[in-house]
Scaffold this motif. Structure first.
Motif: not given
Length: 326
Positions: A196-219
């Motif tokens: 999986v790590q070799a073929l698929v790679g990293g984490q999914a990008t989602s609007s919720l993940a972006a919201g979590d980053a905004l909440l954490a003060g990481r714009p």
């Protein structure tokens, strides 16, 4: 059973179930005569499905009448509903009427109630294909494991978790990635974390993940996630709607907890959140933060939406709204 109701937003799983039924019931020699694929968005084709369901199969095997986007358990004209209720008892021997819909059947409708009676009597089959919520990590892992089983693949638990992180609830992409992983590891081999790590790679990008980053003060991190979403052709206004819903939920939970409300069911209802269990997750996310934080984020989001509607390129609108404002 002559009548099958497949519903739910997991289109990939729905389609697999439909095609499995078609392969099971049809004789390939007579498939051109015994298989009808119709679209319920067209009232004429919906009525045609009811007529064809009364027709016995030709030659060997069964007849399958497949109606995608079935209207019979949602918004259905009265005349078509009457025809449906009449047809339920007239499905020909050896014929399978397959009703497919992305939405949950409306339990208030007469047509739905009539079909449910047949389900309870064992004369019809209902199967749901729900997708887990984007925040439901355990549900996403279960989706990965279930899809692998349906495809006849063996998957290590760590690999299932990695795929859930990388893909989330995108069931169509999940099936595609699993098929590629199967080819990568070889027929019959178990798919492991390394593959999986070799073929698929990293984490999914989602609007919720972006919201979590905004909440954490990481714009800056949020902008990077939003850029990745935009690169996959996610509509900018849909991202705005998802972020708005997420931040408003945090604001409601914050305000109600400050008012002394502890009942998660009451909080969920007031915040418009379908699953009260999500409140426990949201409480942890917002712990120690004031309501002013959420009001500021909503204000920034409003500026982003206004910029988008004025024609500002999506990437610029998000950067100006969150980075410059921050």
């Amino acid at each position: 059973m002559p009548i099958h109701l497949f519903w739910g937003e997991d289109e990939a799983a729905r389609n697999r179930a439909v095609e499995a039924l078609v392969q099971e019931q049809l004789d390939p020699t007579w498939a051109s005569l015994n298989l009808s694929r119709l679209d319920g968005n067209d009232g004429g084709q919906a009525a045609q499905a009811l007529e064809e369901a009364r027709t016995p199969p030709f030659g060997a095997g069964s007849r399958v009448v497949l109606l995608q986007r079935s209207p019979f358990c949602s918004q259905c004209p009265a005349e078509l509903a009457e025809g449906f209720e009449a047809a339920l008892a007239q499905v020909a021997d050896g014929c399978h009427l397959v009703l497919v819909s992305p939405g949950k059947p409306d339990a208030r409708l007469r047509t739905t109630k009539a079909l449910q009676k047949l389900v309870k009597a064992g004369l019809a089959r209902e199967q749901s294909f729900a997708l887990p919520a984007i925040w439901d990590g355990a549900g996403q892992v279960d989706l990965v494991s279930r899809t692998a089983r349906e495809l006849g693949l063996s998957l290590e638990p760590a690999a299932a978790e990695a795929l859930a992180d990388a893909i989330g609830s995108d069931s169509s992409r999940l099936a595609s990635e699993l098929e590629k992983l199967s080819l990568f590891v070889g027929s019959g081999a178990t798919i492991g974390l390394a593959a999986v790590q070799a073929l698929v790679g990293g984490q999914a990008t989602s609007s919720l993940a972006a919201g979590d980053a905004l909440l954490a003060g990481r714009p800056a991190d949020a902008i990077a996630l939003l850029d990745a979403l935009l690169a996959t052709n996610e509509p900018a206004l849909r991202i705005v709607a998802a972020l708005s819903s997420q931040i408003r939920g945090w604001l409601w939970v914050s305000l109600l907890e400050r008012a002394g409300e502890q009942d998660v069911a009451v909080i969920a209802k007031a915040a418009g959140i379908g699953n009260p269990k999500r409140i426990y997750v949201m409480r942890k996310q917002i712990r120690g933060r004031q309501s002013a934080v959420f009001l500021r984020l909503l204000g920034q989001l409003l500026e982003v939406e206004a910029a988008l509607k004025r024609g500002t390129p999506a990437g610029d609108a998000f950067r100006d709204g969150f980075l410059l404002a921050g």
